[in-house]
Design a protein around this motif. Structure first.
Motif, mmCIF file in Angstrom:
data_model
loop_
_atom_site.group_PDB
_atom_site.id
_atom_site.type_symbol
_atom_site.label_atom_id
_atom_site.label_comp_id
_atom_site.label_asym_id
_atom_site.label_seq_id
_atom_site.Cartn_x
_atom_site.Cartn_y
_atom_site.Cartn_z
ATOM 1 N N SER A 75 25.113 13.889 3.125
ATOM 2 C CA SER A 75 25.443 12.470 3.264
ATOM 3 C C SER A 75 25.346 12.030 4.721
ATOM 4 O O SER A 75 25.558 12.818 5.642
ATOM 5 N N LYS A 76 25.029 10.763 4.930
ATOM 6 C CA LYS A 76 25.055 10.165 6.262
ATOM 7 C C LYS A 76 26.138 9.098 6.363
ATOM 8 O O LYS A 76 26.176 8.352 7.339
ATOM 9 N N ASP A 77 27.006 9.034 5.375
ATOM 10 C CA ASP A 77 28.082 8.042 5.341
ATOM 11 C C ASP A 77 29.420 8.769 5.461
ATOM 12 O O ASP A 77 29.933 9.322 4.489
ATOM 13 N N ALA A 78 29.986 8.770 6.673
ATOM 14 C CA ALA A 78 31.214 9.527 6.920
ATOM 15 C C ALA A 78 32.397 8.959 6.152
ATOM 16 O O ALA A 78 33.268 9.708 5.698
ATOM 17 N N ARG A 112 28.575 5.599 13.159
ATOM 18 C CA ARG A 112 29.992 5.609 13.545
ATOM 19 C C ARG A 112 30.419 6.954 14.114
ATOM 20 O O ARG A 112 31.542 7.094 14.603
ATOM 21 N N ASP A 137 25.628 9.329 10.800
ATOM 22 C CA ASP A 137 26.283 8.023 10.683
ATOM 23 C C ASP A 137 26.456 7.453 12.088
ATOM 24 O O ASP A 137 26.950 8.134 12.995
ATOM 25 N N VAL A 184 27.950 16.492 6.953
ATOM 26 C CA VAL A 184 27.657 15.069 7.154
ATOM 27 C C VAL A 184 27.290 14.835 8.614
ATOM 28 O O VAL A 184 28.033 15.218 9.522
ATOM 29 N N ARG A 185 26.162 14.193 8.807
ATOM 30 C CA ARG A 185 25.704 13.852 10.157
ATOM 31 C C ARG A 185 24.854 12.596 10.065
ATOM 32 O O ARG A 185 24.397 12.216 8.995
ATOM 33 N N ASP A 230 27.119 13.715 19.141
ATOM 34 C CA ASP A 230 27.648 13.087 17.945
ATOM 35 C C ASP A 230 28.717 13.964 17.310
ATOM 36 O O ASP A 230 28.895 15.120 17.678
#
Length: 268
Positions: free
Chosen positions: A116-119, A209, A207, A204-205, A100
């Motif tokens: 956050s998990k929302d890139a 996407r 997501d 951040v990780r 990822d």
């Protein structure tokens, strides 16, 4: 598994005095992470085929192959790969592994994106805070994903004083980000193998996407008659086969697996 791989690595190939060789145009991440240096000697010991790696961003690797200067490609940008195949350059694409992408940056986290998990939301926060951001800007798979994420965020960062486009590889981008205390997008494999982190941490990780799939594509001999079809086919099949998949899955840095073999269960 390790015993099998070690035994294969010790195999001696007896053949012609001049060993056969092929050129693999590869994304930088599988090179910078150390994966290819670990697994290709196993393939060579088993087959006698020497693999010369040309490590570039995915766009450059596909362009190298499109000029007829490679026998096989290993890249990670499905959209660019589809265009390469549609243009008649590639055949028989196989997904061989995944990991990822991550957004990493300084511990101080000036944009407040840590955890956050929302890139996409994270990039909006980076732009709002005018936090330093380093982009590869090299037409690689990582660069292509970053540009798609900025587009989803509705932001064009080009030319902004907080946005640094370096036109370089993943290792170079991480070095610049470490020096500037900046945020950057990186593949997990290169990140885990990267030693010069300074103040950089994962921010951040997770997501969906940020999925990073790796594909090996054989070159179409009808369009590129000089391609070494048979040895290239053997490497592609080895990477997707049980020994190659075991070698990919066995590569660990700091106790963490860098790539997950998935030839038997590719992502859609």
């Amino acid at each position: 598994m390790r015993a099998i791989l070690a035994a294969l690595a010790m195999l001696c190939w007896v053949g012609a005095a001049q060993a056969e060789s092929i050129v693999l145009a590869s994304t930088t991440s599988v090179e910078n992470s150390g994966l290819l240096a670990r697994i290709l000697p196993v393939f060579t010991a088993q087959t006698g085929i020497d693999v010369k790696v040309v490590a570039q961003g995915t766009g450059q690797a596909l362009a190298t192959a499109a000029r007829g200067d490679a026998d096989l490609v290993l890249v990670h940008d499905p959209e660019a790969e589809a265009g390469f195949i549609a243009a008649g350059h590639g055949i028989l694409r196989r997904e061989i592994a995944w990991n990822d992408f991550l957004l990493v940056g300084p511990k101080s986290d000036p944009a407040g994106i840590g955890g956050s998990k929302d890139a996409v939301a994270a990039l909006k926060a980076v732009a709002a805070a005018r936090a330093p951001f380093v982009s590869r800007g090299d037409n690689s798979g990582t660069d292509a994903l970053e540009k798609r994420l900025w587009k989803l965020a509705g932001i064009d960062p080009a030319g902004q004083d907080w946005y640094r486009d370096i036109g370089g590889g993943m290792g170079a981008a991480l070095n610049v980000a470490a020096g500037l205390d900046a945020v950057t997008l990186t593949d997990r494999g290169t990140w885990l193998a990267f030693a010069n982190r300074r103040n950089l941490v994962e921010l951040v990780r997770g997501d969906a996407r940020l999925l990073n799939r790796y594909d090996v594509i054989q070159i179409n001999p009808e369009k590129h008659p000089s391609v070494k079809v048979e040895p290239a086919r053997r490497l592609a099949e080895w990477l997707a086969g049980p020994v190659g998949q075991a070698a990919i899955g066995a590569y660990v840095v700091a106790g963490e697996q860098l790539f997950h073999p998935d030839a038997d269960a590719p992502h859609p």
